[in-house]
Write a protein that holds these residues in place. Structure first.
Motif, PDB file in Angstrom:
ATOM      1  N   ASN A 197       0.867  -1.179   0.000  1.00 21.70           N
ATOM      2  CA  ASN A 197       0.000   0.000   0.000  1.00 21.70           C
ATOM      3  C   ASN A 197       0.905   1.231   0.000  1.00 21.70           C
ATOM      4  O   ASN A 197       1.524   1.555   1.009  1.00 21.70           O
ATOM      5  N   THR A 198       1.003   1.901  -1.126  1.00 19.44           N
ATOM      6  CA  THR A 198       1.942   3.020  -1.242  1.00 19.44           C
ATOM      7  C   THR A 198       1.560   4.183  -0.331  1.00 19.44           C
ATOM      8  O   THR A 198       2.430   4.953   0.088  1.00 19.44           O
ATOM      9  N   GLU A 199       0.271   4.316  -0.020  1.00 25.15           N
ATOM     10  CA  GLU A 199      -0.163   5.398   0.874  1.00 25.15           C
ATOM     11  C   GLU A 199       0.496   5.265   2.240  1.00 25.15           C
ATOM     12  O   GLU A 199       0.865   6.261   2.863  1.00 25.15           O
ATOM     13  N   GLU A 200       0.645   4.038   2.699  1.00 21.25           N
ATOM     14  CA  GLU A 200       1.298   3.811   3.988  1.00 21.25           C
ATOM     15  C   GLU A 200       2.786   4.136   3.913  1.00 21.25           C
ATOM     16  O   GLU A 200       3.360   4.703   4.851  1.00 21.25           O
ATOM     17  N   VAL A 201       3.414   3.780   2.793  1.00 26.33           N
ATOM     18  CA  VAL A 201       4.860   3.968   2.650  1.00 26.33           C
ATOM     19  C   VAL A 201       5.234   5.448   2.671  1.00 26.33           C
ATOM     20  O   VAL A 201       6.217   5.844   3.297  1.00 26.33           O
ATOM     21  N   ILE A 202       4.443   6.280   1.984  1.00 25.87           N
ATOM     22  CA  ILE A 202       4.790   7.698   1.898  1.00 25.87           C
ATOM     23  C   ILE A 202       3.968   8.552   2.866  1.00 25.87           C
ATOM     24  O   ILE A 202       3.909   9.772   2.724  1.00 25.87           O
ATOM     25  N   ALA A 203       3.365   7.920   3.867  1.00 24.05           N
ATOM     26  CA  ALA A 203       2.581   8.671   4.852  1.00 24.05           C
ATOM     27  C   ALA A 203       3.444   9.746   5.523  1.00 24.05           C
ATOM     28  O   ALA A 203       2.969  10.845   5.807  1.00 24.05           O
ATOM     29  N   TRP A 204       4.713   9.435   5.785  1.00 20.01           N
ATOM     30  CA  TRP A 204       5.607  10.396   6.447  1.00 20.01           C
ATOM     31  C   TRP A 204       5.708  11.694   5.655  1.00 20.01           C
ATOM     32  O   TRP A 204       5.755  12.782   6.234  1.00 20.01           O
ATOM     33  N   LYS A 205       5.722  11.580   4.318  1.00 16.96           N
ATOM     34  CA  LYS A 205       5.806  12.769   3.452  1.00 16.96           C
ATOM     35  C   LYS A 205       4.548  13.608   3.586  1.00 16.96           C
ATOM     36  O   LYS A 205       4.594  14.839   3.431  1.00 16.96           O
ATOM     37  N   ASN A 206       3.427  12.971   3.882  1.00 19.24           N
ATOM     38  CA  ASN A 206       2.149  13.658   4.043  1.00 19.24           C
ATOM     39  C   ASN A 206       1.843  13.967   5.508  1.00 19.24           C
ATOM     40  O   ASN A 206       0.681  14.161   5.889  1.00 19.24           O
ATOM     41  N   ASP A 207       2.905  13.951   6.325  1.00 18.38           N
ATOM     42  CA  ASP A 207       2.812  14.339   7.743  1.00 18.38           C
ATOM     43  C   ASP A 207       1.948  13.406   8.570  1.00 18.38           C
ATOM     44  O   ASP A 207       1.236  13.831   9.482  1.00 18.38           O
ATOM     45  N   GLU A 208       2.008  12.111   8.261  1.00 20.14           N
ATOM     46  CA  GLU A 208       1.243  11.132   9.028  1.00 20.14           C
ATOM     47  C   GLU A 208       2.097   9.929   9.400  1.00 20.14           C
ATOM     48  O   GLU A 208       3.083   9.597   8.732  1.00 20.14           O
ATOM     49  N   PHE A 209       1.694   9.277  10.485  1.00 14.20           N
ATOM     50  CA  PHE A 209       2.137   7.916  10.790  1.00 14.20           C
ATOM     51  C   PHE A 209       1.015   6.998  10.327  1.00 14.20           C
ATOM     52  O   PHE A 209      -0.149   7.220  10.673  1.00 14.20           O
ATOM     53  N   MET A 210       1.339   5.970   9.556  1.00 13.14           N
ATOM     54  CA  MET A 210       0.350   4.960   9.181  1.00 13.14           C
ATOM     55  C   MET A 210       0.979   3.594   9.391  1.00 13.14           C
ATOM     56  O   MET A 210       1.994   3.266   8.777  1.00 13.14           O
ATOM     57  N   PHE A 211       0.385   2.812  10.291  1.00 13.79           N
ATOM     58  CA  PHE A 211       0.896   1.482  10.608  1.00 13.79           C
ATOM     59  C   PHE A 211      -0.157   0.441  10.241  1.00 13.79           C
ATOM     60  O   PHE A 211      -1.317   0.576  10.609  1.00 13.79           O
TER      61      PHE A 211
END
Length: 387
Positions: free
Chosen positions: A306-320
């Motif tokens: 899930n690419t959204e999880e991988v680049i969550a940091w760039k979008n100012d989020e933690f996603m686990f």
């Protein structure tokens, strides 16, 4: 989406003037807001009871319209949709209340001797001359000029390289951009490629690509790349474990020295991934969008992610998403600049959840504690992980 745009979409949805595309855009932004907020923010979201009343009124009006304009079959489906939405609104209010109450309880449970704040925009630039510039304290505008390139800091804190005189370019001159723990930064390279640098990361790159056969950079840590397309001028990223070659694409790379693997995740385009020291194409893997290549001890494994999880940091989020607790705590350590101390083995603990990276460390740890498998104690800049 800006705050003004979100409010305008909300108004259109409320008075039933929104198009289908606008409703979809509002729904996406709304659910993103739900992921980011653990309690009702009155300043950003207005009075909670007022918003609930407005949504309920809008939904009621839609029921009336459906009764007048739709067939019985569609009416039934619409009734179900509206009823579910009303339940969501009421449940949402309860969720915010519960989250706020629980946050207060957890705040009392944590032993916090010193407030730990989230990371921020900042980095250190080392010029080819050896001069160091701390970007968080540097004024906007021109910072330096070398090898025919002007280096500036924009008003929004981005580092920009602009070629002014290629005849002054000198091969071999490099700049180094480094973020400490608790820092992130963005740079536009001389070829127009954009790079977002995560916390505790370093990027080395030529001051100018003029006269070079490839656009080669070195990465230690994590970065997101949007590479400017140039088929005759390949873009190559080197880490201590792998080599990634692209012509023009968007991808994320993570290669921290305190982790045993290196991961390249392709968002769009095409890249080739090769372990360091490999010869020929025997060990090279070509990634497709949505695929991740993991390099571990010279072996590459490719998987769908899930690419959204991988680049969550760039979008100012933690996603686990069922992520190992030690991997999660590594991310927290880098962003909040804290030391992680394990008072338990924390084996087989998987974490699921999403929260803004600008929430307090207490909020983030509270989210993780909801698994019931691990607990925390914060002592200054140390986080104790306990059973």
């Amino acid at each position: 989406m800006t705050d003004r745009e979100f409010k305008e979409l909300a108004r259109k949805c409320h008075d039933n003037s929104a198009s289908e595309e606008e409703r979809i855009a509002f729904d996406h932004a709304y659910h993103l807001m739900l992921r980011r907020y653990t309690e009702w923010d009155k300043e950003q979201m207005r009075d909670e009871e007022t918003v609930k009343a407005e949504i309920y009124q809008s939904l009621t009006q839609r029921v009336i319209l459906d009764q007048e304009n739709k067939t019985p079959k569609v009416k039934k489906r619409r009734y179900f949709y509206v009823a579910a939405a009303v339940v969501l609104v009421v449940g949402l209010a309860g969720l915010f209340y519960f989250s706020k109450r629980e946050a207060n309880q957890v705040q009392q449970q944590f032993a916090v001797k010193q407030e730990v704040v989230p990371g921020k925009q900042g980095a250190t630039l080392i010029l080819a001359s050896g001069e160091k510039i701390v970007l968080s304290s540097a004024n906007k505008g021109q910072l330096a000029q070398e090898a025919g390139v002007i280096i500036t800091k924009t008003a929004d804190g981005q580092l920009v390289y602009e070629i002014k005189n290629q005849s002054d370019s000198k091969k071999g001159q490099q700049n180094t951009l480094s973020t400490n723990k608790g820092e992130t930064y963005q740079v536009r390279l001389p070829d127009g490629s954009m790079v977002w640098l995560n916390a505790a990361s370093t990027l080395k790159y030529p001051v100018s690509f003029s006269g070079l056969k490839t656009r080669s950079v070195e990465l230690n840590g994590e970065a997101y790349f949007e590479v400017a397309k140039n088929e005759a001028f390949p873009f190559i990223v080197h880490t201590d474990r792998e080599v990634v070659k692209v012509l023009g694409t968007h991808f994320n790379m993570s290669s921290y020295q305190d982790e045993s693997f290196s991961r390249t995740t392709l968002i769009e385009g095409k890249v080739s991934v090769s372990p360091n020291g490999s010869s020929g194409n025997v060990h090279t893997k070509i990634l497709k969008p949505g695929e991740q290549g993991e390099v571990l001890q010279g072996i590459i494994e490719v998987r769908k992610v899930n690419t959204e999880e991988v680049i969550a940091w760039k979008n100012d989020e933690f996603m686990f998403n069922n992520e190992d607790i030690r991997s999660v705590m590594n991310k927290i350590s880098r962003w909040y600049d804290v030391e992680i101390v394990y008072k338990s083995s924390a084996k087989n603990v998987l974490i699921w959840g999403s929260i803004s990276r600008f929430k307090s460390i207490t909020d983030v740890l509270k989210l993780i504690e909801l698994t019931g498998s691990v607990h925390f104690k914060v002592e200054g800049r140390r986080v104790l992980v306990m059973d």
